[in-house]
Design a protein around this motif. Structure first.
Motif, short mmCIF file in Angstrom:
data_model
loop_
_atom_site.label_atom_id
_atom_site.label_comp_id
_atom_site.label_asym_id
_atom_site.label_seq_id
_atom_site.Cartn_x
_atom_site.Cartn_y
_atom_site.Cartn_z
N ARG A 1 -12.88 -9.53 0.25
CA ARG A 1 -12.45 -8.40 -0.59
C ARG A 1 -11.46 -7.51 0.16
O ARG A 1 -10.47 -7.02 -0.40
N ALA A 2 -11.71 -7.29 1.46
CA ALA A 2 -10.82 -6.44 2.25
C ALA A 2 -9.41 -7.03 2.32
O ALA A 2 -8.42 -6.30 2.30
N GLN A 3 -9.30 -8.35 2.40
CA GLN A 3 -7.98 -8.99 2.40
C GLN A 3 -7.25 -8.73 1.08
O GLN A 3 -6.06 -8.41 1.07
N ALA A 4 -7.98 -8.88 -0.02
CA ALA A 4 -7.37 -8.66 -1.33
C ALA A 4 -6.94 -7.21 -1.50
O ALA A 4 -5.82 -6.94 -1.95
N LEU A 5 -7.82 -6.29 -1.12
CA LEU A 5 -7.49 -4.87 -1.28
C LEU A 5 -6.32 -4.46 -0.39
O LEU A 5 -5.43 -3.72 -0.82
N ALA A 6 -6.29 -4.96 0.83
CA ALA A 6 -5.17 -4.64 1.74
C ALA A 6 -3.86 -5.17 1.17
O ALA A 6 -2.82 -4.50 1.25
N ALA A 7 -3.90 -6.38 0.60
CA ALA A 7 -2.68 -6.94 0.00
C ALA A 7 -2.21 -6.11 -1.18
O ALA A 7 -1.01 -5.88 -1.35
N ILE A 8 -3.16 -5.64 -2.00
CA ILE A 8 -2.80 -4.81 -3.16
C ILE A 8 -2.15 -3.51 -2.71
O ILE A 8 -1.08 -3.13 -3.20
N LEU A 9 -2.78 -2.82 -1.77
CA LEU A 9 -2.26 -1.52 -1.33
C LEU A 9 -0.94 -1.65 -0.59
O LEU A 9 -0.08 -0.77 -0.68
N ALA A 10 -0.74 -2.75 0.13
CA ALA A 10 0.54 -2.96 0.82
C ALA A 10 1.65 -3.28 -0.16
O ALA A 10 2.82 -2.94 0.07
N PHE A 11 1.29 -3.93 -1.27
CA PHE A 11 2.29 -4.35 -2.25
C PHE A 11 2.76 -3.19 -3.13
O PHE A 11 3.93 -3.15 -3.54
N LEU A 12 1.86 -2.26 -3.43
CA LEU A 12 2.23 -1.16 -4.31
C LEU A 12 3.03 -0.12 -3.54
O LEU A 12 2.62 0.31 -2.46
N PRO A 13 4.17 0.31 -4.05
CA PRO A 13 5.07 1.18 -3.29
C PRO A 13 4.51 2.59 -3.13
O PRO A 13 3.71 3.06 -3.94
N GLU A 14 4.97 3.24 -2.09
CA GLU A 14 4.56 4.63 -1.83
C GLU A 14 5.26 5.60 -2.77
O GLU A 14 4.74 6.64 -3.11
N LYS A 15 6.48 5.27 -3.18
CA LYS A 15 7.28 6.18 -4.00
C LYS A 15 7.80 5.48 -5.25
O LYS A 15 7.81 4.24 -5.32
N THR A 16 8.25 6.26 -6.19
CA THR A 16 8.80 5.70 -7.41
C THR A 16 10.04 4.87 -7.12
O THR A 16 10.91 5.29 -6.36
N GLU A 17 10.06 3.67 -7.70
CA GLU A 17 11.23 2.81 -7.56
C GLU A 17 11.94 2.74 -8.90
O GLU A 17 11.34 2.88 -9.95
N PRO A 18 13.25 2.54 -8.90
CA PRO A 18 13.93 2.32 -10.18
C PRO A 18 13.41 1.05 -10.84
O PRO A 18 13.25 0.04 -10.17
N LEU A 19 13.14 1.12 -12.13
CA LEU A 19 12.61 -0.02 -12.86
C LEU A 19 13.75 -0.89 -13.37
O LEU A 19 14.81 -0.44 -13.69
N THR A 20 13.42 -2.20 -13.47
CA THR A 20 14.42 -3.16 -13.98
C THR A 20 14.28 -3.27 -15.50
O THR A 20 13.19 -3.27 -16.01
N ASP A 21 15.42 -3.36 -16.15
CA ASP A 21 15.38 -3.52 -17.61
C ASP A 21 15.03 -4.96 -17.94
O ASP A 21 15.33 -5.86 -17.21
#
Length: 319
Positions: free
Chosen positions: A299-319
């Motif tokens: 579970r810790a591997q999965a959670l670490a991967a999720i939190l690392a993948f989600l950005p810290e700040k707002t990114e411009p979205l793609t249309d």
């Protein structure tokens, strides 16, 4: 209107910030239970929308919700139609039924537009498991301007572990659905699943806690799927794996693949990743289907991967 939230102990319902519970009207007027959990942060890092799997409920994600709110995210989720405390479907309320797979998509779309987007912290991400992963992947080509990133855990892009071959099960489901027997359950409802030999998790503690919760609150669970449900799932899996569909998904997507998944073949998730240019596969060796209910080492591997993948700040979205 307030909605109940169950737990084995009051400590399980303790969160750093505020929570909102209620019901909203989904596609075609069905009543769906939802919850929003806010972190104890002045400026949230964003919002994670959890799209649940089959026979799941808000309560199953309370530990993950605590992890995500502790990391600074607002978390929003709802019980899928036909299960838990959302409106049931068909003549047998215990059967796992759906009339059309597109009803799931319409519910998620409405949840985003009516509940999440008016008040959520940006950016908005999706975390989806199993059936929820199939729903998210199906809807994703229409979400490029609304969703920043997406994580699918053991997405339902194949089936294994059935009493018969998937081909035979799908053929029976299609036959019953064609001849007006779509509400027929494919199997009998049995007692609680024993831990030994279960395909979902190798963690006895999390498995036992959720089993006891289901025993105490039987309204959280459902029985076997109906023929119509399985037939709709078959068609949705075929659609989502088409190259033209996957090419239309521009949302950066993380695919978490348990290597010992007893529900979705690991090879099916590998095949999805090979054809999916916006997707990146992370295998979790040794883990079973429910990564977020697994032993800590998985579970810790999965959670670490999720939190690392989600950005810290707002990114411009793609249309």
């Amino acid at each position: 209107m307030d909605a109940p939230l169950y737990a084995l102990s009051p400590e399980h319902l303790t969160f750093g910030g505020e929570k909102t519970l209620g019901f909203f009207e989904g596609h075609d007027g069905i009543r769906l239970r939802y919850a929003i959990f806010r972190p104890d942060h002045a400026t949230p890092r964003g919002t994670v929308v959890i799209v649940q799997g089959r026979n799941e409920c808000i309560e199953k994600y309370l530990e993950t919700i605590r992890d995500l709110t502790a990391a600074g995210f607002v978390v929003a989720t709802f019980d899928l139609r036909g299960q838990a405390l959302s409106g049931r479907l068909g003549r047998n309320p215990r059967a796992g039924h759906v009339r059309h797979f597109r009803d799931y998509l319409a519910d998620v779309d409405h949840f985003l537009s009516a509940i999440v987007e008016p008040a959520a912290a940006q950016p908005i991400h999706i975390l989806a498991h199993s059936l929820g992963g199939l729903i998210a992947l199906s809807l994703a080509p229409r979400l490029g301007a609304r969703i920043s990133r997406m994580v699918v855990s053991a997405p339902l892009v194949g089936l294994s572990g059935l009493p018969v071959s998937p081909r035979l099960a799908f053929s029976v489901a299609a036959f019953f659905s064609t001849f007006g027997l779509g509400e027929k359950p494919l199997g009998k409802e049995r007692g609680a699943m024993p831990f030994d030999g279960n395909p979902l998790t190798s963690c006895p503690t999390r498995f036992g806690d959720f089993s006891r919760l289901r025993e105490t609150h039987s309204d959280l669970g459902i029985g076997p799927p109906t023929a119509r449900w399985l037939n709709e799932i078959r068609k949705a899996m075929t659609r989502v794996l088409r190259p033209e569909h996957l090419t239309g998904i521009t949302i950066p997507t993380l695919i978490l693949a348990p290597a010992l998944d007893g529900v979705v073949p690991f090879t099916a998730m590998e095949g999805l990743a090979r054809r999916f240019r916006a997707g990146r596969l992370i295998p979790i060796p040794g883990a079973r289907h429910e990564l977020l209910m697994e032993q800590d080492r998985y579970r810790a591997q999965a959670l670490a991967a999720i939190l690392a993948f989600l950005p810290e700040k707002t990114e411009p979205l793609t249309d």
